[in-house]
Scaffold this active site. Structure first.
Site, PDB file in Angstrom:
ATOM      1  N   GLY A   1       0.705  -1.247   0.093  1.00  0.00           N
ATOM      2  CA  GLY A   1      -0.015  -0.035  -0.101  1.00  0.00           C
ATOM      3  C   GLY A   1       0.936   1.252   0.058  1.00  0.00           C
ATOM      4  O   GLY A   1       1.964   1.261   0.944  1.00  0.00           O
TER       5      GLY A   1
ATOM      6  N   ALA B   1      -5.959  10.772   7.607  1.00  0.00           N
ATOM      7  CA  ALA B   1      -4.626  10.611   7.276  1.00  0.00           C
ATOM      8  C   ALA B   1      -3.635  10.760   8.260  1.00  0.00           C
ATOM      9  O   ALA B   1      -2.691  10.224   8.398  1.00  0.00           O
ATOM     10  CB  ALA B   1      -4.351  11.869   6.137  1.00  0.00           C
ATOM     11  N   GLN B   2      -4.183  11.692   9.436  1.00  0.00           N
ATOM     12  CA  GLN B   2      -3.098  12.101  10.236  1.00  0.00           C
ATOM     13  C   GLN B   2      -2.698  10.914  11.044  1.00  0.00           C
ATOM     14  O   GLN B   2      -1.531  10.356  11.468  1.00  0.00           O
ATOM     15  CB  GLN B   2      -3.881  13.089  11.325  1.00  0.00           C
ATOM     16  CG  GLN B   2      -3.460  14.464  10.804  1.00  0.00           C
ATOM     17  CD  GLN B   2      -1.916  14.796  10.867  1.00  0.00           C
ATOM     18  OE1 GLN B   2      -1.193  14.402  11.481  1.00  0.00           O
ATOM     19  NE2 GLN B   2      -1.646  15.496   9.707  1.00  0.00           N
TER      20      GLN B   2
ATOM     21  N   GLY C   1      -0.461   4.646   0.160  1.00  0.00           N
ATOM     22  CA  GLY C   1      -1.102   5.426   0.731  1.00  0.00           C
ATOM     23  C   GLY C   1      -0.432   6.357   1.725  1.00  0.00           C
ATOM     24  O   GLY C   1       0.594   6.194   1.874  1.00  0.00           O
ATOM     25  N   PHE C   2      -1.123   7.024   2.486  1.00  0.00           N
ATOM     26  CA  PHE C   2      -0.518   7.931   3.552  1.00  0.00           C
ATOM     27  C   PHE C   2       0.435   7.128   4.448  1.00  0.00           C
ATOM     28  O   PHE C   2       1.466   7.720   4.699  1.00  0.00           O
ATOM     29  CB  PHE C   2      -1.454   8.931   4.373  1.00  0.00           C
ATOM     30  CG  PHE C   2      -2.327   9.865   3.694  1.00  0.00           C
ATOM     31  CD1 PHE C   2      -1.633  11.021   3.231  1.00  0.00           C
ATOM     32  CD2 PHE C   2      -3.665   9.778   3.198  1.00  0.00           C
ATOM     33  CE1 PHE C   2      -2.224  12.141   2.466  1.00  0.00           C
ATOM     34  CE2 PHE C   2      -4.017  10.667   2.502  1.00  0.00           C
ATOM     35  CZ  PHE C   2      -3.414  11.729   2.225  1.00  0.00           C
TER      36      PHE C   2
ATOM     37  N   GLU D   1     -18.328  18.211   1.837  1.00  0.00           N
ATOM     38  CA  GLU D   1     -17.773  19.050   1.026  1.00  0.00           C
ATOM     39  C   GLU D   1     -18.154  18.729  -0.491  1.00  0.00           C
ATOM     40  O   GLU D   1     -18.215  19.680  -1.427  1.00  0.00           O
ATOM     41  CB  GLU D   1     -16.247  18.572   1.270  1.00  0.00           C
ATOM     42  CG  GLU D   1     -15.481  18.845   2.561  1.00  0.00           C
ATOM     43  CD  GLU D   1     -14.045  18.563   2.540  1.00  0.00           C
ATOM     44  OE1 GLU D   1     -13.351  19.220   3.353  1.00  0.00           O
ATOM     45  OE2 GLU D   1     -13.665  17.503   2.000  1.00  0.00           O
TER      46      GLU D   1
ATOM     47  N   ASP E   1      -5.377   3.168   8.072  1.00  0.00           N
ATOM     48  CA  ASP E   1      -7.084   3.019   8.161  1.00  0.00           C
ATOM     49  C   ASP E   1      -7.232   1.480   8.487  1.00  0.00           C
ATOM     50  O   ASP E   1      -8.312   1.088   8.928  1.00  0.00           O
ATOM     51  CB  ASP E   1      -7.640   3.078   6.786  1.00  0.00           C
ATOM     52  CG  ASP E   1      -7.761   4.772   6.644  1.00  0.00           C
ATOM     53  OD1 ASP E   1      -7.325   5.434   7.630  1.00  0.00           O
ATOM     54  OD2 ASP E   1      -8.332   4.904   5.738  1.00  0.00           O
TER      55      ASP E   1
ATOM     56  N   VAL F   1      -2.291  -7.467  -4.285  1.00  0.00           N
ATOM     57  CA  VAL F   1      -1.938  -8.612  -3.543  1.00  0.00           C
ATOM     58  C   VAL F   1      -3.240  -9.605  -3.470  1.00  0.00           C
ATOM     59  O   VAL F   1      -4.290  -9.142  -2.984  1.00  0.00           O
ATOM     60  CB  VAL F   1      -1.336  -8.260  -2.062  1.00  0.00           C
ATOM     61  CG1 VAL F   1      -1.273  -9.286  -1.269  1.00  0.00           C
ATOM     62  CG2 VAL F   1       0.066  -7.410  -2.418  1.00  0.00           C
TER      63      VAL F   1
END
Length: 434
Positions: free
Chosen positions: A15, A322-323, A17-18, A174, A305, A83
């Site tokens: 992965g 994300a944090q 990602g972040f 949003e 996550d 995967v």
């Protein structure tokens, strides 16, 4: 996978990602061989996906090549693949392009849309977790308006320009705000032969308030902003079915719509192979201890996550944002080296820096640990934080220039149907098929 042998222990990261990127940066030029696997060759800045879906930004401005991230890292490799399974007995990853043995495995696969087991909603609603999905939404929105211009059937026309967003978290709020701004400043000019005033933006929330993970002050302000923009908010309503034409709810309320965007929940993007005791049912996250080590395994870790680090403060794990993902990735980068060299590990402690959401032009809400504010100042804070968080100078510059242009001209020039989401017979494709 054609990965050369190394005298260093091999760390496989699944992965980009972040969480995966944060970990990769911490392992730069350490005494380990690192292999990063991802089904895309780019990192996606997910907080701005809604702007791609509504034509505010092009997809390339929120994506960054993974190979460019690691191109100056020693003994570091990237492979483009999905995967399939983890063989924990033989310590190997089974992927589409072959098998890869690991000494240490880090699962950072992130999350996916949670339809709560409703297959018909999953088949007919739109998700927005990836760039291809955002492009599909953009094409569908514009194609619906093109079709609305052609049809003489009033009910069909209204259905085509009626939008329903399910889930009033940050993504739903949003996206609703962005659609409302398109209605106000753009669509009436693009489609003068349509009565754009009849366009509806419905936001459905199963709970009693929008942005229920933020402070009540921010929730109230966000709802006020949305109502001012013309968004219809339906609270304490749960969607039970959608057949592609009609939304059914747990009340007498129904909606006739050709566009449903599902932002009502997420779940872990799990990979098969782990012991069932390591998994959290329903949300499909992986149980980890305070060092992000997967419960039941000595050399497998999970971050972001997909990881559920249960504690007294976070009984259901950390928020899927994300944090926490970046903070876990950074700490695991340090702890992995300590673990390999038999040094004491540092437990993870989440530093909650706050949350924010933008609703529209000059409208946003920000929650800091000890302060909550909204309005134009919050909007500038939101822009600065997101701009600063993007990877790559070019992406920062492009996004900034787009925002300045859009602000001055009240425009979104990314409203292009680059790849049709529907065929002429209006049979839809999934994001993986397009």
């Amino acid at each position: 996978m054609n990965i050369p042998q190394s005298s260093n222990p091999r760390v496989v990261i699944i992965g980009g990602g972040f969480a995966g990127i944060a970990l990769a940066k911490k392992l730069k030029n350490k005494n380990v061989q690192v292999v990063l696997l991802d089904k895309h060759n780019y990192h996606t800045f997910q907080p701005l996906l809604y702007q791609v879906a509504t034509g505010g930004l092009e997809a390339g401005s929120i994506a960054y090549p993974l190979r460019k991230v690691i191109q100056e890292y020693n003994d570091f490799y990237f492979r483009l693949t999905s995967v399939k399974e983890i063989d924990t007995v033989n310590q190997k990853v089974i992927a589409e392009i072959g098998d890869l043995y690991y000494d240490y495995l880090v699962i950072a696969t992130g999350s996916k849309t949670n339809y709560f087991g409703n297959k018909e909603i999953e088949r007919n609603a739109m998700a927005m977790k990836t760039i291809p999905q955002s492009l599909n939404i953009r094409s569908l929105i514009l194609e619906n308006f093109e079709q609305a211009v052609l049809t003489k059937d009033v009910s069909e026309k209204n259905s085509l320009i009626n939008f329903v967003l399910v889930g009033a978290g940050p993504t739903g709020v949003e996206l609703a705000g962005a659609l409302a701004e398109m209605k106000k400043a753009i669509l009436q000019k693009d489609y003068p032969d349509l009565d754009i005033d009849k366009m509806e933006i419905n936001l459905i929330q199963s709970g009693d308030r929008v942005l229920n993970t933020m402070s009540e002050k921010s929730s109230v302000a966000a709802e006020k902003f949305l109502l001012h923009l013309g968004v219809k908010i339906w609270k304490n309503i749960r969607v039970t079915n959608y057949d592609g034409k009609t939304i059914i709810t747990n009340s007498d309320l129904t909606f006739e719509t050709a566009t449903v965007i599902w932002t009502a929940g997420v779940q872990g993007a799990k990979i098969s192979g782990l012991d069932v005791k390591s998994l959290v049912e329903k949300v499909e996250r992986i149980r980890v201890n305070e060092y992000n080590k997967v419960v039941g395994y000595d050399n497998i870790f999970a971050i972001g996550d997909i990881a559920s680090m249960e504690s007294e403060k976070f009984p259901q794990g950390h928020p899927m944002m994300a944090q926490p993902a970046m903070q876990q990735g950074e700490l695991l980068g340090e702890n992995l080296i300590k673990f390999i060299t038999n040094k004491p590990l540092k437990p993870f402690e989440y530093n909650d820096k706050g949350a924010m959401a933008t609703i529209g032009r000059n409208l946003a809400v920000v929650d800091l640990p000890h302060y909550h504010f909204s309005g134009i100042f919050a909007w500038f804070v939101w822009m600065f934080v997101h701009l600063f968080s993007l990877i790559g100078f070019k992406n920062k510059a492009v996004v900034f220039l787009n925002w300045v242009y859009n602000y001055i001209r009240f425009d979104r020039e990314g409203r292009l149907i680059i790849r049709p989401f529907k065929k002429k017979n209006f049979v839809t494709f999934t994001s993986d098929e397009v």
